[in-house]
Scaffold this active site. Structure first.
Site, PDB file in Angstrom:
ATOM      1  N   ASP A 132       0.815  -1.208   0.000  1.00 47.43           N
ATOM      2  CA  ASP A 132       0.000   0.000   0.000  1.00 47.43           C
ATOM      3  C   ASP A 132       0.853   1.265   0.000  1.00 47.43           C
ATOM      4  O   ASP A 132       2.025   1.254   0.393  1.00 47.43           O
ATOM      5  CB  ASP A 132      -0.873   0.039   1.263  1.00 47.43           C
ATOM      6  CG  ASP A 132      -2.066  -0.889   1.193  1.00 47.43           C
ATOM      7  OD1 ASP A 132      -2.067  -1.810   0.355  1.00 47.43           O
ATOM      8  OD2 ASP A 132      -3.000  -0.696   2.006  1.00 47.43           O
ATOM      9  N   HIS A 288       3.105  -2.378   3.446  1.00 49.47           N
ATOM     10  CA  HIS A 288       3.297  -1.044   2.889  1.00 49.47           C
ATOM     11  C   HIS A 288       4.710  -0.853   2.345  1.00 49.47           C
ATOM     12  O   HIS A 288       5.650  -1.497   2.800  1.00 49.47           O
ATOM     13  CB  HIS A 288       3.067   0.022   3.966  1.00 49.47           C
ATOM     14  CG  HIS A 288       1.716  -0.020   4.603  1.00 49.47           C
ATOM     15  ND1 HIS A 288       1.381  -0.924   5.589  1.00 49.47           N
ATOM     16  CD2 HIS A 288       0.612   0.749   4.401  1.00 49.47           C
ATOM     17  CE1 HIS A 288       0.132  -0.720   5.974  1.00 49.47           C
ATOM     18  NE2 HIS A 288      -0.354   0.286   5.274  1.00 49.47           N
TER      19      HIS A 288
END
Length: 329
Positions: A132, A288
């Site tokens: 992400d 992430h």
């Protein structure tokens, strides 16, 4: 049209898209028309390309008339629940009409409510490789690792970051097997926005990804913070044909904490526990590319994906024939 766009016509560009990678939204039949421009797309990174979009980091305030019309049609057809925007307190929602956030009307994900079309887990034995918040500078190392190891991943990209770090996007785009999905334009709490605000956050991110990825319109999105209710889900699906992808219960790697904390070993231990755990159901983990530490945690633990025998796929390939496997070649 409200400023900036005359919506996308990509005939010259789309002809060059390999058919095996033409991942177009399966939502509304005319979703392609929402992103069709009447002129050629400028070169990614050029001043002319930058001028087509809201500023990076700024909340979009204008949208094409076609998006407004699509929203109005969905509302008129009764496809968008009449819910007020939520008020978020430390990330948890409440509603002005005292509606239960965990109940079936609002069904807010952060209160443990999901619906059948939400994707939280993978098929047995599979893990969805996704990252992400990119593209960000740590993504350069991550992308190089994906390329070297022939890893196929889903990138949930923030639209403003694509605008500001287009070179990193282009690096990822050049790697075979990468899948690009929507993570909004500015990473807001989506359930707190008006209907029009939701449309702007999703639409502009879809637009920049379609423009910059050979006309391929994203078909998936992940709500920042997992913040989504039935109103936001419906706008994503009924206006833009997007499927909501979240992550499994207790499958947050917490690698986002590495941006400010030096707790990489704790994060690695969390991820290792996930990888060594049961494979039924399969796993979608929250990870992430926010920091060098987060990227290093993924790279360091990649051998554990292999040794634990996970079948690794992008989100989009989990219900098709194997696309990449977590086994050494």
């Amino acid at each position: 049209m409200l400023p900036l766009l005359s919506l996308l016509a990509l005939s010259a560009v789309v002809t060059s898209v390999p058919s095996a990678l033409a991942l177009v939204s399966s939502g509304p039949r005319d979703v392609e028309s929402l992103f069709r421009r009447q002129t050629a797309i400028p070169e990614v990174g050029s001043a002319e390309w930058v001028a087509l979009y809201p500023a990076a980091g700024s909340t979009p305030t204008t949208v094409p008339q076609a998006w407004t019309d699509a929203l109005a049609a969905a509302v008129a057809a009764g496809k968008i629940p009449d819910l007020p925007p939520a008020t978020l307190t430390q990330g948890y929602p409440s509603y002005s009409n005292n509606l239960d956030p965990a109940g079936p009307v609002a069904c807010h994900n952060t209160r443990g409510c999901s619906i059948a079309s939400d994707k939280l887990v993978a098929p047995d034995g599979m893990i969805g490789i996704s990252q992400d918040d990119g593209p960000l500078p740590p993504g350069r190392t991550l992308n190089s690792f994906f390329e070297a190891q022939k890893i196929n991943a889903t990138h949930f990209y923030i639209g403003g970051n694509v605008l500001g770090n287009y070179d990193i996007f282009l690096q990822a785009r050049a790697i075979p097997g990468q899948h690009f999905a929507v993570h909004t334009w500015t990473h807001p709490y989506m359930s707190s926005l008006s209907n029009e605000g939701v449309v702007a956050e999703l639409g502009w991110t879809m637009q920049i990804l379609a423009d910059s990825n050979y006309g391929k319109i994203p078909a998936h999105w992940r709500p920042p913070f997992g913040d989504v209710d039935n109103r936001v889900r419906a706008i994503a699906k009924e206006v833009f044909g997007l499927q909501t992808i979240i992550w499994g219960v207790e499958r947050d790697s917490e690698d986002w904490t590495l941006t400010n904390l030096d707790n990489e070993e704790a994060v690695k231990a969390t991820i290792t526990g996930f990888l060594e755990g049961p494979k039924a159901p399969g796993m979608i983990m929250l990870q992430h590319e926010l920091s060098d530490r987060a990227v290093n945690a993924f790279i360091t633990l990649w051998p554990s994906y292999l040794s634990n025998g996970w079948d690794c796929r992008t989100i989009v390939r989990q219900n098709t024939s194997p696309f990449s496997l977590c086994f050494p070649s």
